[in-house]
Write an enzyme that holds these catalytic residues in place. Structure first.
Site, PDB file in Angstrom:
ATOM      1  N   ASP A   1     -30.855 -24.580  50.710  1.00 25.93           N
ATOM      2  CA  ASP A   1     -30.346 -24.155  49.416  1.00 25.93           C
ATOM      3  C   ASP A   1     -30.056 -22.655  49.414  1.00 25.93           C
ATOM      4  OD1 ASP A   1     -30.678 -26.687  48.503  1.00 25.93           O
ATOM      5  OD2 ASP A   1     -32.480 -26.299  47.333  1.00 25.93           O
TER       6      ASP A   1
ATOM      7  N   LYS B   1     -26.954 -25.399  45.890  1.00 24.02           N
ATOM      8  CA  LYS B   1     -26.371 -25.153  44.573  1.00 24.02           C
ATOM      9  C   LYS B   1     -27.175 -24.031  43.947  1.00 24.02           C
ATOM     10  CE  LYS B   1     -27.392 -29.462  44.041  1.00 24.02           C
ATOM     11  NZ  LYS B   1     -27.309 -30.097  45.344  1.00 24.02           N
TER      12      LYS B   1
ATOM     13  N   MET C   1     -35.294 -23.870  34.749  1.00 22.72           N
ATOM     14  CA  MET C   1     -33.855 -23.724  34.484  1.00 22.72           C
ATOM     15  C   MET C   1     -33.560 -23.687  32.987  1.00 22.72           C
ATOM     16  SD  MET C   1     -32.636 -26.366  37.499  1.00 22.72           S
ATOM     17  CE  MET C   1     -34.091 -27.423  37.372  1.00 22.72           C
TER      18      MET C   1
END
Lengths: 250, 250
Positions: free
Chosen positions: A35, A56, A169
């Site tokens: 990642d 991502k 997040m």
């Protein structure tokens, strides 16, 4: 003969919070798919491996999940030790299941190596336990983000019922997140701590009551951020208030 | 000059699931205070340290918390590197806060090193992610046990609202636990997996619907056990049912 794909947790950021098993696999790896958020000093352990960045970051999809699955299957057909390195723990908000299912359907051996998820990293720096006798016996880890990056409405209920909540997040949508939490019945005064870049040199922590969450999240920089919430953070909040008072009257 | 007390997570059991930082601290330690559940091959890393077992196990209190706090304070006044080694992560069901607060009140420097908690160990062995797109975006870790070892009634609500739940220290009271979960609104068919001795050689996993939890927990041996619950375990349950059918018709 096909190889094995190891889904490996890279931990919260600090290189020495990797597990011994993860470090050994990185040193053995023929190829590592990682990642965007995995720090260079962790990647550098995989000296003899080819490094492929597929990660991502905050909704900016640099590779589609189906493409990653295909890359892993192809790599296992060519190499003995394939490492898929994911920030934190692979099995928490890591889309691991899609990769596991694709690999097993293709007849490829999969192993998972757990990692320290960001919540535990942030918690150890704060010196404030997630659970505490008489105050918290349940901790929920959740994300308000759906697959498409939007904030839906049904996610907030577990955050209102658990004693301690960790929101992944959530920092970039803090206004919508606060509204959903209030609507789910979380008191506006519930103590929160926003933590950026847990366990990394640039780590920062800002205590705030829930009603100040959006204003606090506006201070987050480029690092990954977590929101910790619950009565166990009352002392963190009180200490921050005392510091602020001292600064105002200095 | 006083030393530093490091509250260190020993991880779920397997010695190579220790973090690099934890392994380094154990090698440096002058004295190690450890729980009963920490395996010998982890303790043996602390070669030059004196080892003191203070751990509690399943309600059998081998040392009172206040006594442990006192031992840690006294050790820091004598040694540079004191390690307090706890199973899993110190900040989840580890009574870490009582030790942190006592040490800081005594003016002693405290550091916390996170560890892999049993839930992540069990999850990696099962090859079933705690979260999954469209199925689970929240995971709650909780315990039905109160300080006195009794099962209270108010703990079950977060387990009913979160998509995935991990119950610690629930296996020995499975009948009362099942009743509380049903009362909180969890469907009797909700898939569960009981995992004993996660990540250790004797690891075992039994899938069951919630209504069969008490019967399944009766099979738990001497190892520490976890209950995982949620729709993400539907495939584990279906696979177990297929195996059972094959056995019955063989």
């Amino acid at each position: 003969m096909t190889g094995t794909v190891h889904l490996v947790g890279a931990g919260p950021g600090a290189a020495d919070l990797l597990t011994l098993r993860a470090a050994r696999l990185l040193r053995m790896a023929d190829i590592v798919f990682h990642d965007a958020l995995v720090p260079d000093d962790i990647l550098s352990l995989a000296e003899r491996a080819r490094h492929v960045r597929v990660g991502k970051r905050c909704g900016a999809h640099s590779a589609r999940q189906e493409d990653i699955n295909g890359l892993l299957i192809a790599a296992a057909q060519e190499h003995e030790t394939v490492v898929r390195l994911k920030g934190g723990d692979p099995m928490l908000f890591g889309r691991a299941q899609e990769e596991i299912d694709a690999l097993r359907s293709a007849g490829i051996d999969v192993q998972v190596v757990p990692g320290i998820t960001a919540a535990f990293g942030a918690t150890s720096s704060l010196l404030q336990s997630l659970t505490e006798r008489g105050l918290s016996r349940s901790v929920v880890f959740l994300t308000p983000r759906t697959g498409r990056g939007a904030v839906a409405c049904d996610w907030a209920r577990p955050a209102a019922t658990a004693d301690t909540a960790v929101l992944y997040m959530a920092g970039r949508d803090a206004t919508a997140v606060t509204a959903a939490l209030l609507l789910a019945g979380v008191p506006a005064s519930r103590p929160c701590v926003v933590v950026e870049s847990a366990t990394l040199p640039g780590e920062r922590a800002w205590p705030t009551p829930l009603h100040g969450l959006a204003r606090t999240c506006a201070r987050i920089g480029d690092g990954p951020a977590l929101v910790l919430m619950g009565d166990v953070y009352a002392d963190c909040l009180a200490a921050a208030d005392r510091t602020l008072e001292r600064q105002q009257f200095a």
